[in-house]
Design a protein around this motif. Structure first.
Motif, mmCIF file in Angstrom:
data_model
loop_
_atom_site.group_PDB
_atom_site.id
_atom_site.type_symbol
_atom_site.label_atom_id
_atom_site.label_comp_id
_atom_site.label_asym_id
_atom_site.label_seq_id
_atom_site.Cartn_x
_atom_site.Cartn_y
_atom_site.Cartn_z
ATOM 1 N N SER A 46 0.742 -1.102 -0.260
ATOM 2 C CA SER A 46 -0.134 0.040 -0.119
ATOM 3 C C SER A 46 0.573 1.225 -0.032
ATOM 4 O O SER A 46 0.613 2.197 -0.661
ATOM 5 N N VAL A 47 1.879 1.113 0.823
ATOM 6 C CA VAL A 47 2.857 2.321 0.675
ATOM 7 C C VAL A 47 3.661 2.441 -0.503
ATOM 8 O O VAL A 47 3.537 3.777 -1.040
ATOM 9 N N LEU A 48 3.995 1.544 -1.232
ATOM 10 C CA LEU A 48 4.808 1.506 -2.269
ATOM 11 C C LEU A 48 3.789 1.985 -3.219
ATOM 12 O O LEU A 48 4.231 2.809 -4.246
ATOM 13 N N ALA A 49 2.535 1.648 -3.317
ATOM 14 C CA ALA A 49 1.628 2.074 -4.488
ATOM 15 C C ALA A 49 1.222 3.534 -4.310
ATOM 16 O O ALA A 49 1.404 4.213 -5.414
ATOM 17 N N ALA A 50 1.168 3.834 -3.147
ATOM 18 C CA ALA A 50 1.095 5.178 -3.036
ATOM 19 C C ALA A 50 1.916 6.124 -3.591
ATOM 20 O O ALA A 50 2.039 7.269 -4.140
ATOM 21 N N LEU A 51 3.365 5.789 -3.244
ATOM 22 C CA LEU A 51 4.440 6.468 -3.806
ATOM 23 C C LEU A 51 4.679 6.325 -5.318
ATOM 24 O O LEU A 51 4.783 7.385 -5.658
ATOM 25 N N SER A 52 4.438 5.014 -5.735
ATOM 26 C CA SER A 52 4.351 4.996 -7.104
ATOM 27 C C SER A 52 3.501 5.800 -8.279
ATOM 28 O O SER A 52 3.754 6.312 -9.161
ATOM 29 N N GLU A 53 2.057 6.377 -7.412
ATOM 30 C CA GLU A 53 1.260 6.984 -7.728
ATOM 31 C C GLU A 53 1.544 8.472 -7.614
ATOM 32 O O GLU A 53 0.961 9.542 -8.197
ATOM 33 N N ALA A 54 2.365 9.002 -6.813
ATOM 34 C CA ALA A 54 2.897 10.374 -6.520
ATOM 35 C C ALA A 54 3.380 10.822 -7.842
ATOM 36 O O ALA A 54 4.238 10.456 -8.581
ATOM 37 N N ALA A 55 3.104 12.333 -8.187
ATOM 38 C CA ALA A 55 3.578 12.874 -9.109
ATOM 39 C C ALA A 55 5.296 12.609 -9.287
ATOM 40 O O ALA A 55 5.559 12.437 -10.345
ATOM 41 N N ASP A 56 6.010 12.894 -8.451
ATOM 42 C CA ASP A 56 7.282 12.816 -8.349
ATOM 43 C C ASP A 56 7.839 11.833 -7.504
ATOM 44 O O ASP A 56 9.264 11.395 -7.311
ATOM 45 N N GLY A 57 6.863 10.939 -6.950
ATOM 46 C CA GLY A 57 7.525 9.577 -6.469
ATOM 47 C C GLY A 57 7.841 9.834 -4.942
ATOM 48 O O GLY A 57 8.340 9.146 -4.414
ATOM 49 N N SER A 76 4.805 5.474 10.882
ATOM 50 C CA SER A 76 6.211 6.144 11.262
ATOM 51 C C SER A 76 6.887 4.680 11.567
ATOM 52 O O SER A 76 8.055 4.319 11.105
ATOM 53 N N HIS A 77 6.286 3.716 12.285
ATOM 54 C CA HIS A 77 6.920 2.367 12.476
ATOM 55 C C HIS A 77 7.126 1.518 11.475
ATOM 56 O O HIS A 77 8.239 1.085 11.082
ATOM 57 N N LEU A 78 6.067 1.541 10.350
ATOM 58 C CA LEU A 78 6.189 0.762 9.161
ATOM 59 C C LEU A 78 7.194 1.315 8.140
ATOM 60 O O LEU A 78 7.951 0.305 7.683
ATOM 61 N N LEU A 79 7.475 2.645 8.185
ATOM 62 C CA LEU A 79 8.292 3.141 7.498
ATOM 63 C C LEU A 79 9.803 2.940 7.926
ATOM 64 O O LEU A 79 10.613 2.618 7.057
ATOM 65 N N LYS A 80 10.032 2.999 9.024
ATOM 66 C CA LYS A 80 11.344 2.602 9.687
ATOM 67 C C LYS A 80 11.632 1.095 9.419
ATOM 68 O O LYS A 80 12.878 0.845 8.764
ATOM 69 N N ARG A 81 10.620 0.055 9.517
ATOM 70 C CA ARG A 81 11.012 -1.114 9.266
ATOM 71 C C ARG A 81 11.304 -1.302 7.357
ATOM 72 O O ARG A 81 11.885 -1.982 7.047
ATOM 73 N N ALA A 97 11.040 21.109 9.296
ATOM 74 C CA ALA A 97 12.100 20.261 9.957
ATOM 75 C C ALA A 97 11.506 18.897 10.728
ATOM 76 O O ALA A 97 12.402 18.075 10.999
ATOM 77 N N ARG A 98 10.296 19.409 11.027
ATOM 78 C CA ARG A 98 9.541 18.293 11.755
ATOM 79 C C ARG A 98 9.179 16.834 10.788
ATOM 80 O O ARG A 98 8.870 15.885 11.430
ATOM 81 N N GLY A 99 8.947 17.232 9.447
ATOM 82 C CA GLY A 99 8.474 16.170 8.691
ATOM 83 C C GLY A 99 9.300 15.466 7.859
ATOM 84 O O GLY A 99 10.848 15.903 8.012
ATOM 85 N N PHE A 100 8.959 14.365 7.522
ATOM 86 C CA PHE A 100 9.795 13.641 6.428
ATOM 87 C C PHE A 100 9.114 13.494 5.010
ATOM 88 O O PHE A 100 8.184 13.125 4.921
ATOM 89 N N ASN A 101 10.325 13.440 3.981
ATOM 90 C CA ASN A 101 9.644 12.958 2.742
ATOM 91 C C ASN A 101 9.992 11.761 2.683
ATOM 92 O O ASN A 101 11.159 11.122 3.202
ATOM 93 N N ILE A 102 9.204 10.716 2.009
ATOM 94 C CA ILE A 102 9.342 9.576 1.715
ATOM 95 C C ILE A 102 9.410 9.090 0.379
ATOM 96 O O ILE A 102 8.552 9.682 -0.419
ATOM 97 N N SER A 103 10.582 8.422 -0.131
ATOM 98 C CA SER A 103 10.652 8.225 -1.563
ATOM 99 C C SER A 103 10.851 6.583 -1.635
ATOM 100 O O SER A 103 11.536 5.734 -0.717
ATOM 101 N N MET A 104 10.493 6.164 -2.673
ATOM 102 C CA MET A 104 10.897 4.893 -3.112
ATOM 103 C C MET A 104 12.405 4.424 -3.626
ATOM 104 O O MET A 104 12.687 5.253 -4.459
ATOM 105 N N THR A 105 12.748 3.374 -3.060
ATOM 106 C CA THR A 105 14.183 3.259 -3.605
ATOM 107 C C THR A 105 14.178 2.179 -4.733
ATOM 108 O O THR A 105 13.196 1.838 -5.121
#
Length: 164
Positions: A46-57, A76-81, A97-105
């Protein structure tokens, strides 16, 4: 017992039990299929699918939580894993600075590309193929109405991520 309780009749009990078993069993079956075919859990997919559908990933973690209707702490716990498995990268957000950007590797991209055909086949074969067009429309209508009822009661928000 309250005399105002509207008890389920026999047919309603059968419908409820069938729905309950579907809700409980479908997620497990979907996870088993994904893990078997790609070693991704349903929540990772689900997380990877959301990232794959994001305009810039790239998505803010809070936006992923909102898109998936999950609690931010569980995400947050899932993203760490997922980061430890090399599926995603977390970087500090330049504008907050409080937030994080998430990208697919590249590993995450390879994983979702591998997982998507089997997952789509699972959904098609188990949700759409057994139903007629009329039954699909009825299922969509029923699911939408049930969600709206739960949302209007204030019980839908922050469901939390499924286990995975």
């Amino acid at each position: 017992m309250s005399s105002d309780t509207r008890w389920l009749d026999r047919h309603e009990q059968e419908v409820w039990r069938a729905l309950r078993e579907l809700i409980w069993g479908f997620e497990s079956a979907m996870d088993r299929q994904l893990i078997r075919d790609s070693e991704l859990s349903g929540v990772e997919y689900s997380v990877l699918a959301a990232l794959s559908e994001a305009a810039d990933g790239i998505m803010r973690a809070r936006d992923i939580a909102q898109a998936l209707d999950w609690e931010r702490s569980r995400l947050s716990h899932l993203l760490k894993r997922m980061e430890a498995k090399g599926l995603v990268a977390r970087t500090e957000c330049e504008s907050d600075a409080r937030g994080f950007n998430i990208s697919m590797t590249d590993v995450g991209h390879k994983a979702i590309v591998q997982a998507a055909p089997g997952h789509v086949s699972f959904v098609r074969e188990n949700v759409f193929d057994p139903l007629t067009d009329e039954e699909r429309d009825a299922l969509h209508s029923a699911a939408t109405k049930i969600q709206a009822s739960i949302r209007s009661a204030g019980l839908w928000e922050n469901r939390g991520a499924p286990k995975g």
